[in-house]
Write a protein that holds these residues in place. Structure first.
Motif, PDB file in Angstrom:
ATOM      1  N   VAL A 101      38.069  51.509  34.583  1.00  0.00           N
ATOM      2  CA  VAL A 101      38.639  51.584  35.936  1.00  0.00           C
ATOM      3  C   VAL A 101      37.927  52.666  36.748  1.00  0.00           C
ATOM      4  O   VAL A 101      37.584  52.464  37.913  1.00  0.00           O
ATOM      5  CB  VAL A 101      40.166  51.850  35.878  1.00  0.00           C
ATOM      6  CG1 VAL A 101      40.734  52.040  37.266  1.00  0.00           C
ATOM      7  CG2 VAL A 101      40.874  50.696  35.188  1.00  0.00           C
ATOM      8  N   GLN A 105      35.934  51.972  40.298  1.00  0.00           N
ATOM      9  CA  GLN A 105      36.325  52.512  41.608  1.00  0.00           C
ATOM     10  C   GLN A 105      35.281  53.510  42.116  1.00  0.00           C
ATOM     11  O   GLN A 105      35.036  53.604  43.317  1.00  0.00           O
ATOM     12  CB  GLN A 105      37.746  53.094  41.578  1.00  0.00           C
ATOM     13  CG  GLN A 105      38.033  54.198  40.604  1.00  0.00           C
ATOM     14  CD  GLN A 105      37.726  55.568  41.154  1.00  0.00           C
ATOM     15  OE1 GLN A 105      37.418  55.724  42.327  1.00  0.00           O
ATOM     16  NE2 GLN A 105      37.772  56.558  40.290  1.00  0.00           N
ATOM     17  N   SER A 346      39.391  49.847  42.199  1.00  0.00           N
ATOM     18  CA  SER A 346      40.511  50.005  41.254  1.00  0.00           C
ATOM     19  C   SER A 346      41.075  48.645  40.869  1.00  0.00           C
ATOM     20  O   SER A 346      41.450  48.406  39.728  1.00  0.00           O
ATOM     21  CB  SER A 346      41.649  50.807  41.877  1.00  0.00           C
ATOM     22  OG  SER A 346      41.165  52.006  42.382  1.00  0.00           O
TER      23      SER A 346
END
Length: 444
Positions: A101, A105, A346
């Motif tokens: 993640v 992001q 995300s």
């Protein structure tokens, strides 16, 4: 000479008076804002903006140098608290997810910001550099709001470790893009060796020194007997000494084989907290957290207020040399693209890592606040590009983004925690929050 010295002393005491007034106003303004359901950090930053205006009006802009130390101390305390939260036992099963993640992001925030700036307004090397700064997020607001709302669950478990990973990615990318930008601006050679050694050594040494200081702190607190009357005082003093030592070492850096090694003022205190948290008993960790929370409250009010003040003063000092229209355009693109990058990154990262629905949907909102890490790096960029048009511009763009994200970012964190509580009772535990204020629960 003596007159000057006397003036300087009286001004430093005036500064102390101003700071004490700021803390008190901050305390009550923060409480007032909380009642209106706006995070108290927003109040601190607003007060800082006014405080900065007063200083500029009084003509004491040189005071910014004194802020530097207080702001670094503030960031050290915040980073240490985040380290304390990072318990490897708890996140072991999340490690892969956190890394996936975070990478997504970070990359999305970087690429979207970079492409938009490069296509629309800036040359390649500067667009890359500002893009790398879009990755950094400010852990302070996130930590404070999750603590205040007593939130726990997949979202907060992913949020806390994410910062350590993210800080490392930012340092690496920033180090590389800055070397490239400097070589373009000065026309010097761009060699792969120096570029990689700097950031890599910074991360390695921050972790090693953090481990040493954290271990010493564990040993000190181990010797305490539970019935010891002065237990709290010993914990408080040892923890403060550990944090201050981490901040001092990180801010000065050191030389090895003729290379000066910078250390990360966020990563080093955070590493101290992480190693302390994972090497000591649960009881010692819990006691330390409880005592540090009380002590760090005034430091945090000062930290966020001074951040606001510093932004105003720096804007005032550099107004003559900057192109305002360009700065506003760059700031707008930066804030908007970073926002979309964090949210989309995300979301996609969460899907790839099969994260919890609360993480996929709401993590991006928690990553909007941006302050010390990005500002610190932007200062560094300004001194490295001091002879150029872009140094001050980068700093001011980051400052403007900090104000916008500082005022709206905490609302994003709060929104995310409230919503993920609403998705399903098990996702985020804000039970304590709801019980404490039945009115509030009623509205959601």
């Amino acid at each position: 000479m003596l007159v000057l010295a006397a003036e300087a002393t009286s001004w430093s005491y005036q500064l102390i008076l101003l700071l004490s007034i700021t803390i008190i106003i901050g305390l009550f303004a923060g409480r007032f804002f909380e009642r209106k359901r706006i995070p108290n950090l927003t109040a601190y930053i607003l007060i800082g903006l006014v405080f900065g205006g007063v200083i500029v009006w009084a003509g004491h802009e040189e005071i910014v140098d004194a802020f530097e130390v207080i702001i670094n101390v503030g960031i050290g305390f915040i980073a240490f608290s985040i380290g304390l939260e990072l318990n490897f036992k708890r996140i072991k099963k999340r490690t892969k997810e956190v890394i996936i993640v975070t990478l997504f992001q970070a990359m999305f925030a970087f690429l979207l910001t970079f492409f938009a700036l490069y296509i629309l307004v800036l040359p390649l090397h500067i667009a890359l550099l500002i893009g790398s700064l879009a990755i950094a997020t400010e852990p302070g607001p996130i930590l404070l709001i999750t603590k205040k709302m007593h939130a726990s669950g997949p979202l907060t478990d992913t949020l806390v470790p994410l910062h350590g990973v993210e800080d490392s990615i930012t340092i690496m990318l920033f180090g590389i893009t800055l070397s490239y930008a400097v070589s373009v601006e000065t026309g010097s050679a761009f060699g792969p060796m120096e570029i990689l050694t700097g950031p890599v050594l910074e991360i390695i040494f921050s972790l090693i020194i953090g481990l040493v200081i954290g271990y010493i702190l564990v040993r000190i607190i181990r010797y305490l007997k539970y019935e010891d009357v002065e237990k709290d005082i010993v914990i408080l003093i040892s923890a403060i000494a550990a944090i201050l030592a981490s901040i001092a070492i990180a801010s000065t850096g050191f030389d090895i084989f003729g290379i000066h090694i910078h250390l990360s003022p966020i990563l080093l205190p955070m590493a101290t907290g992480i190693f302390f948290s994972n090497l000591s008993t649960d009881l010692a960790k819990h006691e330390t957290e409880r005592i540090m929370d009380l002590f760090s409250a005034p430091i945090l009010i000062l930290f966020f207020s001074l951040l606001g003040a510093e932004i105003v003063i720096l804007l005032a000092v550099s107004l003559q040399v900057i192109d305002l229209i360009l700065i506003l355009i760059v700031s707008l693109i930066y804030v908007v693209m970073r926002f979309f990058g964090k949210l989309s990154g995300s979301w996609i990262g969460g899907k790839v890592a099969h994260s919890d629905a609360s993480v996929t949907r709401y993590l991006g909102f928690c990553l909007l606040p941006q302050a010390q890490a990005a500002i610190g790096l932007a200062f560094f960029a300004r001194s490295s590009l001091s002879g150029t048009v872009y140094g001050t511009m980068i700093l001011i763009v980051i400052m403007i983004s900090t104000i916008i994200n500082g005022l709206f970012g905490p609302l994003g964190v709060r929104h995310a925690l409230m919503q993920c509580h609403g998705v399903d009772g098990n996702f985020c535990n804000i039970v304590h929050y709801a019980k404490a204020d039945p009115e509030r629960h009623h509205h959601h």
